[in-house]
Each structure stands twice: as structure tokens, then as C-alpha cells.
Design a protein around this motif. Structure first.
Motif, PDB file in Angstrom:
ATOM      1  N   ILE A   1      49.100  65.589  73.946  1.00  0.00           N
ATOM      2  CA  ILE A   1      50.485  65.103  74.335  1.00  0.00           C
ATOM      3  C   ILE A   1      50.263  63.557  74.798  1.00  0.00           C
ATOM      4  CG2 ILE A   1      52.332  65.002  75.893  1.00  0.00           C
ATOM      5  CD1 ILE A   1      52.653  67.126  73.734  1.00  0.00           C
ATOM      6  N   GLY A   2      48.995  63.591  75.540  1.00  0.00           N
ATOM      7  CA  GLY A   2      48.589  62.300  76.435  1.00  0.00           C
ATOM      8  C   GLY A   2      48.126  61.388  75.235  1.00  0.00           C
ATOM      9  N   ILE A   3      47.580  61.708  74.125  1.00  0.00           N
ATOM     10  CA  ILE A   3      47.052  60.986  73.259  1.00  0.00           C
ATOM     11  C   ILE A   3      48.200  60.273  72.613  1.00  0.00           C
ATOM     12  CG2 ILE A   3      45.917  60.867  70.821  1.00  0.00           C
ATOM     13  CD1 ILE A   3      43.942  62.970  72.122  1.00  0.00           C
ATOM     14  N   PHE A   4      49.159  61.140  72.156  1.00  0.00           N
ATOM     15  CA  PHE A   4      50.651  60.916  71.761  1.00  0.00           C
ATOM     16  C   PHE A   4      51.346  59.615  72.514  1.00  0.00           C
ATOM     17  CE2 PHE A   4      55.401  61.348  71.248  1.00  0.00           C
ATOM     18  CZ  PHE A   4      55.511  60.778  70.144  1.00  0.00           C
ATOM     19  N   ILE A   5      51.280  59.747  73.443  1.00  0.00           N
ATOM     20  CA  ILE A   5      52.124  58.886  74.581  1.00  0.00           C
ATOM     21  C   ILE A   5      51.065  57.817  74.794  1.00  0.00           C
ATOM     22  CG2 ILE A   5      53.140  58.573  76.683  1.00  0.00           C
ATOM     23  CD1 ILE A   5      53.895  61.477  76.485  1.00  0.00           C
ATOM     24  N   GLY A   6      50.021  58.009  75.309  1.00  0.00           N
ATOM     25  CA  GLY A   6      49.202  57.010  75.750  1.00  0.00           C
ATOM     26  C   GLY A   6      48.661  56.113  74.802  1.00  0.00           C
ATOM     27  N   LEU A   7      48.264  56.436  73.732  1.00  0.00           N
ATOM     28  CA  LEU A   7      47.419  55.928  72.415  1.00  0.00           C
ATOM     29  C   LEU A   7      48.450  55.547  71.550  1.00  0.00           C
ATOM     30  CD1 LEU A   7      43.960  57.393  71.943  1.00  0.00           C
ATOM     31  CD2 LEU A   7      44.440  55.165  73.147  1.00  0.00           C
ATOM     32  N   GLY A   8      49.436  56.267  71.045  1.00  0.00           N
ATOM     33  CA  GLY A   8      50.244  56.140  69.774  1.00  0.00           C
ATOM     34  C   GLY A   8      51.522  55.300  70.408  1.00  0.00           C
ATOM     35  N   MET A   9      51.991  55.657  71.488  1.00  0.00           N
ATOM     36  CA  MET A   9      53.265  54.930  72.018  1.00  0.00           C
ATOM     37  C   MET A   9      53.024  53.799  72.692  1.00  0.00           C
ATOM     38  SD  MET A   9      55.750  56.494  70.582  1.00  0.00           S
ATOM     39  CE  MET A   9      56.935  55.737  71.352  1.00  0.00           C
ATOM     40  N   GLY A  10      51.733  53.690  73.538  1.00  0.00           N
ATOM     41  CA  GLY A  10      51.069  52.689  74.105  1.00  0.00           C
ATOM     42  C   GLY A  10      50.870  51.445  73.218  1.00  0.00           C
ATOM     43  N   LEU A  11      49.944  51.829  72.120  1.00  0.00           N
ATOM     44  CA  LEU A  11      49.796  50.656  71.222  1.00  0.00           C
ATOM     45  C   LEU A  11      50.824  50.241  70.527  1.00  0.00           C
ATOM     46  CD1 LEU A  11      46.244  52.087  69.866  1.00  0.00           C
ATOM     47  CD2 LEU A  11      46.564  50.191  71.374  1.00  0.00           C
ATOM     48  N   LEU A  12      51.999  51.057  70.165  1.00  0.00           N
ATOM     49  CA  LEU A  12      53.067  50.544  69.581  1.00  0.00           C
ATOM     50  C   LEU A  12      53.998  49.661  70.426  1.00  0.00           C
ATOM     51  CD1 LEU A  12      55.120  51.155  67.203  1.00  0.00           C
ATOM     52  CD2 LEU A  12      56.229  52.664  68.750  1.00  0.00           C
ATOM     53  N   ASN A  13      53.807  50.281  71.947  1.00  0.00           N
ATOM     54  CA  ASN A  13      54.387  49.070  72.934  1.00  0.00           C
ATOM     55  C   ASN A  13      53.637  47.735  72.888  1.00  0.00           C
ATOM     56  OD1 ASN A  13      56.701  50.833  73.581  1.00  0.00           O
ATOM     57  ND2 ASN A  13      55.371  51.719  75.229  1.00  0.00           N
ATOM     58  N   TYR A  14      52.225  47.638  72.645  1.00  0.00           N
ATOM     59  CA  TYR A  14      51.610  46.729  72.970  1.00  0.00           C
ATOM     60  C   TYR A  14      51.706  45.831  71.699  1.00  0.00           C
ATOM     61  CZ  TYR A  14      47.655  43.549  73.029  1.00  0.00           C
ATOM     62  OH  TYR A  14      46.746  42.356  73.146  1.00  0.00           O
ATOM     63  N   ALA A  15      52.160  46.355  70.587  1.00  0.00           N
ATOM     64  CA  ALA A  15      52.386  45.646  69.298  1.00  0.00           C
ATOM     65  C   ALA A  15      53.623  45.004  69.279  1.00  0.00           C
ATOM     66  CB  ALA A  15      52.200  46.593  68.211  1.00  0.00           C
ATOM     67  N   THR A  16      54.621  45.422  70.143  1.00  0.00           N
ATOM     68  CA  THR A  16      55.975  45.046  70.022  1.00  0.00           C
ATOM     69  C   THR A  16      56.742  44.434  71.339  1.00  0.00           C
ATOM     70  OG1 THR A  16      56.888  47.293  70.519  1.00  0.00           O
ATOM     71  CG2 THR A  16      56.614  46.687  68.250  1.00  0.00           C
ATOM     72  N   ALA A  17      56.142  44.484  72.605  1.00  0.00           N
ATOM     73  CA  ALA A  17      56.353  43.952  73.661  1.00  0.00           C
ATOM     74  C   ALA A  17      55.445  43.409  74.642  1.00  0.00           C
ATOM     75  CB  ALA A  17      57.203  45.363  74.621  1.00  0.00           C
TER      76      ALA A  17
ATOM     77  N   GLY B   1      45.439  46.783  80.229  1.00  0.00           N
ATOM     78  CA  GLY B   1      46.524  47.681  81.015  1.00  0.00           C
ATOM     79  C   GLY B   1      46.743  48.857  79.973  1.00  0.00           C
ATOM     80  N   HIS B   2      46.875  48.527  78.839  1.00  0.00           N
ATOM     81  CA  HIS B   2      47.499  49.630  77.827  1.00  0.00           C
ATOM     82  C   HIS B   2      46.509  50.813  77.516  1.00  0.00           C
ATOM     83  CE1 HIS B   2      51.449  48.901  76.748  1.00  0.00           C
ATOM     84  NE2 HIS B   2      51.326  47.409  76.465  1.00  0.00           N
ATOM     85  N   ILE B   3      45.119  50.073  77.468  1.00  0.00           N
ATOM     86  CA  ILE B   3      43.998  51.190  77.397  1.00  0.00           C
ATOM     87  C   ILE B   3      43.770  52.005  78.491  1.00  0.00           C
ATOM     88  CG2 ILE B   3      41.463  51.422  77.023  1.00  0.00           C
ATOM     89  CD1 ILE B   3      41.702  48.636  75.327  1.00  0.00           C
ATOM     90  N   VAL B   4      43.948  51.521  79.759  1.00  0.00           N
ATOM     91  CA  VAL B   4      43.763  52.280  81.082  1.00  0.00           C
ATOM     92  C   VAL B   4      44.772  53.265  81.244  1.00  0.00           C
ATOM     93  CG1 VAL B   4      43.420  52.154  83.581  1.00  0.00           C
ATOM     94  CG2 VAL B   4      42.266  50.410  82.097  1.00  0.00           C
ATOM     95  N   GLU B   5      46.299  52.787  80.795  1.00  0.00           N
ATOM     96  CA  GLU B   5      47.261  53.588  80.700  1.00  0.00           C
ATOM     97  C   GLU B   5      47.005  54.893  79.897  1.00  0.00           C
ATOM     98  OE1 GLU B   5      50.977  55.109  81.775  1.00  0.00           O
ATOM     99  OE2 GLU B   5      50.095  53.425  82.703  1.00  0.00           O
ATOM    100  N   ALA B   6      46.531  54.535  78.713  1.00  0.00           N
ATOM    101  CA  ALA B   6      46.203  55.448  78.009  1.00  0.00           C
ATOM    102  C   ALA B   6      45.341  56.474  78.150  1.00  0.00           C
ATOM    103  CB  ALA B   6      45.956  54.715  76.490  1.00  0.00           C
ATOM    104  N   ILE B   7      44.228  56.154  79.012  1.00  0.00           N
ATOM    105  CA  ILE B   7      43.150  57.018  79.469  1.00  0.00           C
ATOM    106  C   ILE B   7      43.973  57.985  80.588  1.00  0.00           C
ATOM    107  CG2 ILE B   7      40.944  57.219  80.833  1.00  0.00           C
ATOM    108  CD1 ILE B   7      40.309  54.581  79.197  1.00  0.00           C
TER     109      ILE B   7
END
Length: 139
Positions: free
Chosen positions: A86-102, A109-115
Motif C-alpha cells: 500500500i505504501g509503495i502504491f501511495i508513496g511511490l506511485g501517487m507520489g511520483l504522479l504528484n511530482y510529475a503534475t504539481a 521531499g517526494h522520495i522521503v515521503e515515499a519511504i
């Protein structure tokens, strides 16, 4: 879906999610994320009631998914593994999507948030699993 195990796991998991989330994002990492925020969109005073409700809804969904995933075999390790996915889905999947679009945070920050998400949801998954294990019907 509304079994005793699921409802208790939801309650316990939501309490853990609320307080652990506050410790992580409300206290321990505030300064770090302030340094890596590009555009601050945070409210000055968060709505704690809605945060609690959101945690309850999220953990109900996680607990329901976990019960299907575990198929009656419950352990802290298995719950942690479930939470990590679940953390991989939210942290990496959605986190990188957010980084790419916002422009919310920089890449660090996004990498640390994913971890943090991976560990955080791993803990929540372990808690859910332990409640299922303790409340499972004995054969």
C-alpha cells in the motif's frame, strides 16, 4: 465486510494511524518538509475531526482489502508486507504522479515521503493483521 475482526481492526488501526501520523508529519518531519516544499498549500489549522474521519475510512478500506488478501492467515509480518505494498502504491506511485503534475514538493521531499509512507503503511498493516489474528475464530 462488517465482521467483528474488520470493525475492531478498523478502530485500532485508525487510532494508530491518527497518532502515528501526527507524530511523523505533525512533529518529527515538519522542519524537513518545510525545507522541501515548493508551494505551501497547508492550512494554518488543520481540521482534526476530518483527519480522524479520513483515517477511519482509510483504515476500513485497508482492513477490508487485507481480509481478502490474507485469506485467513494472519501474522504481523504478513500485515506489514501488505502495508508495504500500500505504501509503495501511495508513496511511490501517487507520489511520483504528484511530482510529475504539481509543484507541491521537490524530488527529495517526494522520495522521503515515499519511504515514510512505505514504513507507515507497513506498521498500519501489521496492526490490522494483529487484530485479525487476535479476533480470528478458533477452530
Amino acid at each position: 465486510m462488517f465482521s467483528k475482526s474488520n470493525l475492531l481492526a478498523t478502530l485500532v488501526g485508525a487510532i494508530v494511524m491518527f497518532f502515528l501520523g501526527y507524530l511523523i508529519w505533525g512533529i518529527a518531519t515538519v522542519d524537513f518538509f518545510e525545507q522541501h516544499t515548493v508551494v505551501n498549500v497547508m492550512k494554518e489549522v488543520p481540521n482534526m475531526g476530518l483527519i480522524a474521519l479520513a483515517n477511519l475510512i482509510a483504515v476500513f478500506a485497508l482492513s477490508t482489502l487485507y481480509s481478502k488478501w490474507a485469506r485467513g492467515h494472519h501474522s504481523a509480518g504478513q500485515g506489514f508486507q501488505f502495508g508495504v505494498w500500500i505504501g509503495i502504491f501511495i508513496g511511490l506511485g501517487m507520489g511520483l504522479l504528484n511530482y510529475a503534475t504539481a509543484n507541491f514538493m521537490d524530488m527529495t521531499g517526494h522520495i522521503v515521503e515515499a519511504i515514510i509512507d512505505i514504513v507507515f503503511f507497513g506498521i498500519i498493516g501489521a496492526v490490522i493483521s494483529l487484530v485479525y489474528q487476535k479476533t480470528a475464530t478458533k477452530e
